[in-house]
Design a protein around this motif. Structure first.
Motif, short mmCIF file in Angstrom:
data_model
loop_
_atom_site.label_atom_id
_atom_site.label_comp_id
_atom_site.label_asym_id
_atom_site.label_seq_id
_atom_site.Cartn_x
_atom_site.Cartn_y
_atom_site.Cartn_z
N ILE A 471 72.90 39.63 63.57
CA ILE A 471 71.47 39.95 63.64
C ILE A 471 70.81 39.66 62.29
O ILE A 471 69.83 38.94 62.19
CB ILE A 471 71.24 41.42 64.04
N TYR A 472 71.39 40.22 61.22
CA TYR A 472 70.85 39.93 59.88
C TYR A 472 71.19 38.49 59.50
O TYR A 472 70.42 37.81 58.83
CB TYR A 472 71.45 40.92 58.87
N GLY A 473 72.35 38.03 59.91
CA GLY A 473 72.73 36.64 59.66
C GLY A 473 73.80 36.53 58.59
O GLY A 473 73.64 37.06 57.51
N HIS A 474 74.90 35.86 58.93
CA HIS A 474 76.00 35.80 57.96
C HIS A 474 75.61 35.03 56.71
O HIS A 474 76.02 35.38 55.62
CB HIS A 474 77.25 35.18 58.61
N ARG A 475 74.75 33.99 56.86
CA ARG A 475 74.38 33.22 55.66
C ARG A 475 73.62 34.12 54.68
O ARG A 475 73.87 34.09 53.48
CB ARG A 475 73.52 32.02 56.04
N ASN A 476 72.68 34.90 55.20
CA ASN A 476 71.93 35.82 54.34
C ASN A 476 72.87 36.77 53.62
O ASN A 476 72.75 37.02 52.42
CB ASN A 476 70.96 36.66 55.17
N TYR A 477 73.83 37.31 54.38
CA TYR A 477 74.71 38.33 53.79
C TYR A 477 75.62 37.71 52.73
O TYR A 477 75.83 38.30 51.67
CB TYR A 477 75.54 39.02 54.88
N PHE A 478 76.12 36.51 52.99
CA PHE A 478 76.97 35.86 51.99
C PHE A 478 76.17 35.58 50.72
O PHE A 478 76.69 35.69 49.61
CB PHE A 478 77.56 34.55 52.54
N LYS A 479 74.88 35.20 50.89
CA LYS A 479 74.04 34.96 49.69
C LYS A 479 73.82 36.25 48.92
O LYS A 479 73.81 36.25 47.69
CB LYS A 479 72.70 34.36 50.12
N ASP A 480 73.61 37.34 49.67
CA ASP A 480 73.44 38.65 48.99
C ASP A 480 74.66 38.97 48.14
O ASP A 480 74.54 39.42 47.00
CB ASP A 480 73.25 39.76 50.03
N ILE A 481 75.83 38.73 48.71
CA ILE A 481 77.06 39.05 47.98
C ILE A 481 77.20 38.15 46.76
O ILE A 481 77.58 38.59 45.68
CB ILE A 481 78.28 38.94 48.91
N GLU A 482 76.81 36.88 46.93
CA GLU A 482 76.89 35.96 45.79
C GLU A 482 75.94 36.41 44.68
O GLU A 482 76.28 36.34 43.50
CB GLU A 482 76.54 34.54 46.25
#
Length: 633
Positions: A471-482
């Motif tokens: 829902i939030y999107g894996h790409r968004n979440y991976f960028k947040d972690i980066e």
């Protein structure tokens, strides 16, 4: 400029952002990284490591069980642990506040709170029984050594009462019959004296005053340790998270020097490879990893929310998960060496004396301890260890509830009055725990343990994975972690989060439903109405999710249902890092170029212009990189 930037990166406050920085200071942080790791270890390592894992291991094929156990740890345990830690740390919010990421799913946060409430109520009752045993162990002779007490029955046969060699003349069948019939003094002490067990879950009888007193003691201890939030509990865990290892080691050394210990340990470790094809073994391994690490309780998100923004939670999650599993394996040696010694003494098979849950901690193990010289000393150590293991988990359960309430209200007044919120929650927890100290208390305790915190956790965790990844999107979440760690999550974790972990969680859910057996305690079978209450407890946490989602969709703006759904799942404006100086890239406020430009050193200006242009398209780390170059200048 460079010095101020240097300071800002350490303390987390840009000069001139004083008011904003206060928020993090008021909310509190860990004194240092060790406090966070120790607290999380104390949270993950609980009573289950001692009384559930060794038994599961022995029942599911000994050493062969380690194989599915470690596979589940790698593909489900560590990834979920890392996901919850990074989620809480990124937003610096408790289990409710983090759901700004997708407001429609805030019900998941409420579900976590409900689960933590149930566990917090009954967990402290187990700690209070350990306190009770701890206090009564301070005698010359342990009260459950002999059968000569007023509460004993004629069936009672103590381990020390009968000398096996003198009975050798008896033929072996009689001996076996007496072994089957015999009840041990420790079991009678537990059932007939400590609990004064009633015959039915509905027959509450009277409150056992000694247990009530101990319950008061354990709540007071928990409250005093959390009186200043993570500031005070962070200091307490230096002791509560490390000392159990000292005790385990002492008991381990004592255990392996006993006669028959090797038999017990062989029982625990001998691999039965045929069992590995059994689905139940894999299901047990997955469930044990899942419950043991405390995923979906909300505690991991809460503890991580007090971290510094750039803390390497990837490293922490691996350290904590592996420590937790290693502790379980180690505890198995401690338990089975002494059970092997007792089985050897009685001349029976280890399976006759092996037990799990409260039966192991309060019946089988204490009985084995009576055989040792200076048995009160070992008993005091063992129960002290149980108390500390329990408290480590209890701190986080209470802190989860308090943090969620304080973050949700979020005004100055409640942040100042946080101690009173803690007091209120502790008093409520004590009062709700009182029914569990009655004569039917243990029935209710096991009912809560089996239903309130079993399959609802699995549902919550599954929905959390889906909400963040899809829902939030894996790409968004991976960028947040980066943006937070400086590197994206390793490819293995990306695959686990998106596909493997949700699949395993779904497998656990299906497995739990298929394996479902109505609960019983020894010979007592629970009535239907009690099991219905159990299911209602389980549902009460899961039902928060759809109820809140419907409420949120109804409150969102939009003409069609689809628009409303889109608006309800879209990340809210205040989602992102809590402190302004970490809000870079796509979280940068619109006015950032003008305010920052006068701080910037001239040669970096052109690059700055580019980075602002880039920030409009969600590319990561633009401001962050500019910051770090500044401090080098």
């Amino acid at each position: 400029i460079d010095t101020s930037h240097g300071i800002s990166l350490q303390n987390g406050a840009v000069p001139g952002e004083q008011g904003k920085q206060e928020k993090s200071v008021k909310r509190g942080n860990w004194g240092n990284q060790i406090e966070f790791v120790l607290t999380s270890v104390g949270y993950a390592v609980g009573l289950g490591n001692v009384w559930r894992f060794p038994y599961l291991c022995y029942r599911n094929g000994g050493g062969a069980f380690m194989f599915p156990y470690f596979i589940m740890l790698v593909f489900c345990g560590i990834p979920l642990f890392f996901m919850e830690l990074s989620f809480g740390q990124f937003a610096s919010q408790g289990c409710l506040g983090v759901w700004r990421v997708s407001p429609m799913f805030k019900g998941v946060g409420y579900g976590m709170m409900v689960v933590s409430t149930y566990i917090g109520i009954y967990y402290n009752v187990v700690i209070c029984i350990a306190f009770y045993y701890f206090f009564v162990s301070m005698t010359r002779v342990l009260p459950w050594t002999y059968c000569s007490n007023p509460w004993n029955t004629p069936d009672c046969v103590g381990v020390l009462d009968r000398n096996l060699s003198s009975r050798a003349a008896l033929n072996i069948t009689q001996l076996l019959n007496s072994t089957q019939k015999r009840t041990s003094p420790s079991e009678e002490y537990w059932r007939r004296y400590v609990l004064n067990l009633s015959d039915d879950i509905g027959n509450l009888g009277e409150v056992r005053l000694p247990l009530l007193g101990c319950l008061g003691v354990s709540w007071v201890v928990v409250f005093l340790c959390l009186i200043k939030g993570v500031k005070s509990s962070g200091k307490v865990v230096y002791f509560t998270a490390t000392f159990p290892y000292v005790v385990l080691t002492i008991l381990f050394v004592r255990g392996i020097t006993l006669e028959g210990a090797v038999t017990g340990i062989m029982y625990y470790l001998t691999p039965q490879w045929d069992k590995i094809l059994n689905a139940k073994v894999w299901g047990d391994a997955a469930s044990q990893i899942f419950y043991s690490l405390g995923c979906a309780w909300g505690g991991l998100i809460t503890m991580a929310s007090y971290n510094k923004f750039n803390n390497n939670c990837y490293r922490d999650s691996i350290i904590i998960s592996i420590t937790n599993c290693a502790t379980s394996v180690y505890a198995g040696f401690v338990i089975f060496s002494i059970l092997g010694f007792m089985a050897n003494h009685l001349g029976v098979d280890v399976s006759k004396v092996a037990d799990h849950g409260p039966g192991l901690a309060f019946v089988a193990y204490p009985e084995a301890l009576t055989l040792l010289p200076i048995s009160p000393l070992w008993s005091i150590l063992f129960f002290f260890m149980l108390i500390l293991l329990g408290l480590g988990t209890q701190f986080c359960l209470l802190e989860t509830l308090v943090t969620a309430i304080v973050d949700e209200v979020g005004n100055e007044w409640i942040i100042r009055k946080k101690t009173f919120v803690t007091l209120g929650v502790a008093v409520a927890g004590f009062l709700l725990g009182v029914p569990l100290t009655t004569q039917a208390g243990i029935y209710w305790l096991l009912l809560m343990d089996n239903y309130a915190a079993s399959f609802s956790l699995v549902v919550i965790s599954c929905i959390m994975c889906v909400a963040i990844m899809y829902i939030y999107g894996h790409r968004n979440y991976f960028k947040d972690i980066e943006m937070m760690l400086g590197f994206p999550p390793p490819l293995f974790f990306q695959i686990c989060w998106r596909f493997i972990s949700p699949a395993i969680i779904f497998f656990i859910l299906v497995f739990t439903v298929i394996q479902y057996r109505p609960i019983s305690y020894n010979e007592y079978v629970y009535p239907t109405w009690a099991i219905s209450i159990g299911f209602l407890m389980a549902l009460s946490s899961v039902i928060c999710i759809p109820i809140y989602a419907i409420y949120k969709v109804c409150r969102s703006e939009g003409d069609t249902l689809l628009e409303r759904l889109k608006n309800a799942t879209k990340a809210s404006k205040d989602w992102g890092p809590a402190l302004p100086e970490h809000r870079s890239g796509r979280y940068a406020p619109a006015f950032s170029p003008s305010t920052e430009s006068h701080l910037e050193v001239q040669p970096l200006q052109p690059e700055k212009g580019q980075s602002e242009a880039v920030a409009a398209s969600p590319v990561q780390g633009s401001n962050g990189s500019a910051h770090s170059q500044d401090s080098r200048l």
